[in-house]
Design an enzyme around this catalytic site. Sequence first.
Site, short mmCIF file in Angstrom:
data_model
loop_
_atom_site.label_atom_id
_atom_site.label_comp_id
_atom_site.label_asym_id
_atom_site.label_seq_id
_atom_site.Cartn_x
_atom_site.Cartn_y
_atom_site.Cartn_z
N THR A 122 -43.57 -83.45 -133.18
CA THR A 122 -44.80 -82.67 -133.28
C THR A 122 -45.29 -82.71 -134.72
OG1 THR A 122 -44.01 -81.30 -131.51
CG2 THR A 122 -45.80 -80.39 -132.84
N LEU A 153 -41.23 -81.65 -123.50
CA LEU A 153 -39.95 -81.37 -122.86
C LEU A 153 -39.45 -79.99 -123.28
CD1 LEU A 153 -38.11 -84.75 -123.66
CD2 LEU A 153 -39.55 -84.21 -121.69
N ASN A 210 -48.59 -75.46 -127.30
CA ASN A 210 -47.49 -74.56 -127.64
C ASN A 210 -48.00 -73.22 -128.17
OD1 ASN A 210 -45.46 -76.11 -126.71
ND2 ASN A 210 -44.60 -76.68 -128.69
N GLY A 255 -40.12 -59.97 -122.68
CA GLY A 255 -38.77 -60.05 -123.24
C GLY A 255 -38.76 -59.62 -124.69
N CYS A 262 -39.37 -74.75 -131.30
CA CYS A 262 -40.77 -75.21 -131.20
C CYS A 262 -41.80 -74.13 -131.44
CB CYS A 262 -40.99 -75.85 -129.84
SG CYS A 262 -40.08 -77.39 -129.65
C1 UDX Z 1 -41.32 -75.42 -125.65
C2 UDX Z 1 -42.43 -75.89 -124.70
O1 UDX Z 1 -42.38 -75.16 -123.48
C3 UDX Z 1 -42.32 -77.37 -124.44
O2 UDX Z 1 -43.41 -77.83 -123.64
C4 UDX Z 1 -42.38 -78.02 -125.82
O3 UDX Z 1 -42.62 -79.34 -125.82
C5 UDX Z 1 -41.18 -77.61 -126.63
O4 UDX Z 1 -41.32 -76.20 -126.83
P1 UDX Z 1 -38.78 -74.77 -125.45
O5 UDX Z 1 -38.85 -74.39 -126.89
O6 UDX Z 1 -37.66 -75.60 -124.99
O7 UDX Z 1 -40.09 -75.54 -124.98
O8 UDX Z 1 -38.71 -73.39 -124.65
P2 UDX Z 1 -39.61 -72.58 -123.63
O9 UDX Z 1 -39.02 -72.69 -122.29
O10 UDX Z 1 -41.03 -72.94 -123.76
O11 UDX Z 1 -39.35 -71.08 -124.18
C6 UDX Z 1 -39.67 -70.73 -125.52
C7 UDX Z 1 -39.34 -69.29 -125.78
O12 UDX Z 1 -40.21 -68.42 -125.06
C8 UDX Z 1 -37.93 -68.86 -125.39
O13 UDX Z 1 -37.41 -68.00 -126.37
C9 UDX Z 1 -38.12 -68.16 -124.07
O14 UDX Z 1 -37.11 -67.24 -123.78
C10 UDX Z 1 -39.45 -67.48 -124.32
N1 UDX Z 1 -40.20 -67.14 -123.09
C11 UDX Z 1 -40.63 -68.12 -122.27
C12 UDX Z 1 -40.45 -65.80 -122.79
O15 UDX Z 1 -40.05 -64.89 -123.53
N2 UDX Z 1 -41.16 -65.52 -121.66
C13 UDX Z 1 -41.64 -66.48 -120.82
O16 UDX Z 1 -42.30 -66.13 -119.83
C14 UDX Z 1 -41.36 -67.82 -121.14
#
Ligand code: UDX
Length: 430
Positions: A122, A153, A210, A255, A262
């Site tokens: 990114t 991802l 993001n 949460g 990311c």
């Molecule tokens: C993210 C993006 O989703 C992905 O598309 C990108 O390319 C990389 O960054 P990731 O960091 O793996 O992925 O995690 P993600 O599943 O998006 O969750 C990020 C954070 O948000 C976590 O701490 C998760 O617990 C939190 N979250 C997610 C919430 O608190 N509530 C939600 O409803 C969803």
Amino acid sequence: MKIAIIGTGYVGLPTGAGLAELGNEVVCVDKISEKIERLNNGELTLYEDGLEELFRKNVREGRLRFTLDMGSAVRGADVVMIAVGTPPHPQTKEADLQYIYAAAEELAGYLDGYTVVATKSTVPVGTGDEVEAIIKKRNPAADVDVISLPEFLREGFAIHDFFNPDRIVIGANSEKAKGVMLKLYAPFEGKTHFLAVNRKSSETIKYASNAFLAMKIHYINEMADFCEKSGADINEVAQGLGLDSRIGRKFLCPGPGYGGSCFPKDTNAMAQMGIKYGTHLKLIETTIAENDARKKKMAQRVVNAVDKTAKIAVWGLAFKGGTDDVRESPALQIVEEMANYSSNITVYDPKAVDNAKKILGSSVSYANDAYQAAENADILVILTEWDDFKKADLAKLKSKMRLHQIMDLRNILNEAEAKALGFAYSCVGK
Ligand code: UDX
């Protein structure tokens, strides 16, 4: 096709294994010799659901290799993907591009024949121009197109997401490079959306996506705070919101705040880009500040609920379920904050204990399983949305604890069941 991938982290490894599974010849390069040694000895260097199987199969069948030698990976490659880290600069919070530029400089010397260099990391808008300039300067004769190929991802679901993408964004200013990418991703034809855009749009799409998701999480957390005061129930509100297809059900779980490698990094970088271009991104700036503050508030909520000497049991250290990653983990930050008030904290996580130990050290105790963590505890705090915790045996949990108090900061337990068993149960947004 012959693919070289630079960087064997959470993006490079799953992408490499996925492309090998599609039948390509993939070589992954890294600078860290210990990593390459372990990978060459058949040992994965990170945990990612489903990766192990793909890794073993494709190594065994000769389509996936690992090397320290950039030259041997890049020479003859049709596509070179840059998947190195872009950590936030400690002071400016801008994405630190030194690894990207170093990779561009190094790979340039080995380009032979037409090659597409694709940035998977990114990177701020305009980085493609810089990468192109570096390559052309180092190797003026190179027949190369530099494109942006953002990854979407999720950690823990990287393999699932690789094979089931919502879209494949190709940021190419050249038709030839676009053609190469369409050929590489041909197995996904008819299964997903292909979006070919200019390079800067592609770089922006990644950040804008993001940042939007981070804001969506912040929004539901803000609504949760509102529900706590107003008497509404955030779980019901989120359901009602999500059923509007324009809003969508995903990313409406309240949460302790978002974390990971990311969202915090990308929202900060996007805000910095706004400042750089003289267009303040106020929604994003507010999201960042409120999300940071939320973790302190959550830690305070826990310590306020117990005596100073109480034993606090914690379930969850990873930044989310399904990963061993603790980078910018809200769970870890909350534990660190609680440790300022309590010296009696015992933590457990199914996968992230080793990584958490490097940061928490001896400020907390570590349990080998969830129930052991809860032994004689006065309160159980749930900080990560692991499936194992959702399926916890609450009667067994109760038999272990001294006082029967649960603070479920991920809203994952069955409230009715917990209350029926006699737990004092609280979650967010109620
Ligand atoms: C993210 C993006 O989703 C992905 O598309 C990108 O390319 C990389 O960054 P990731 O960091 O793996 O992925 O995690 P993600 O599943 O998006 O969750 C990020 C954070 O948000 C976590 O701490 C998760 O617990 C939190 N979250 C997610 C919430 O608190 N509530 C939600 O409803 C969803």
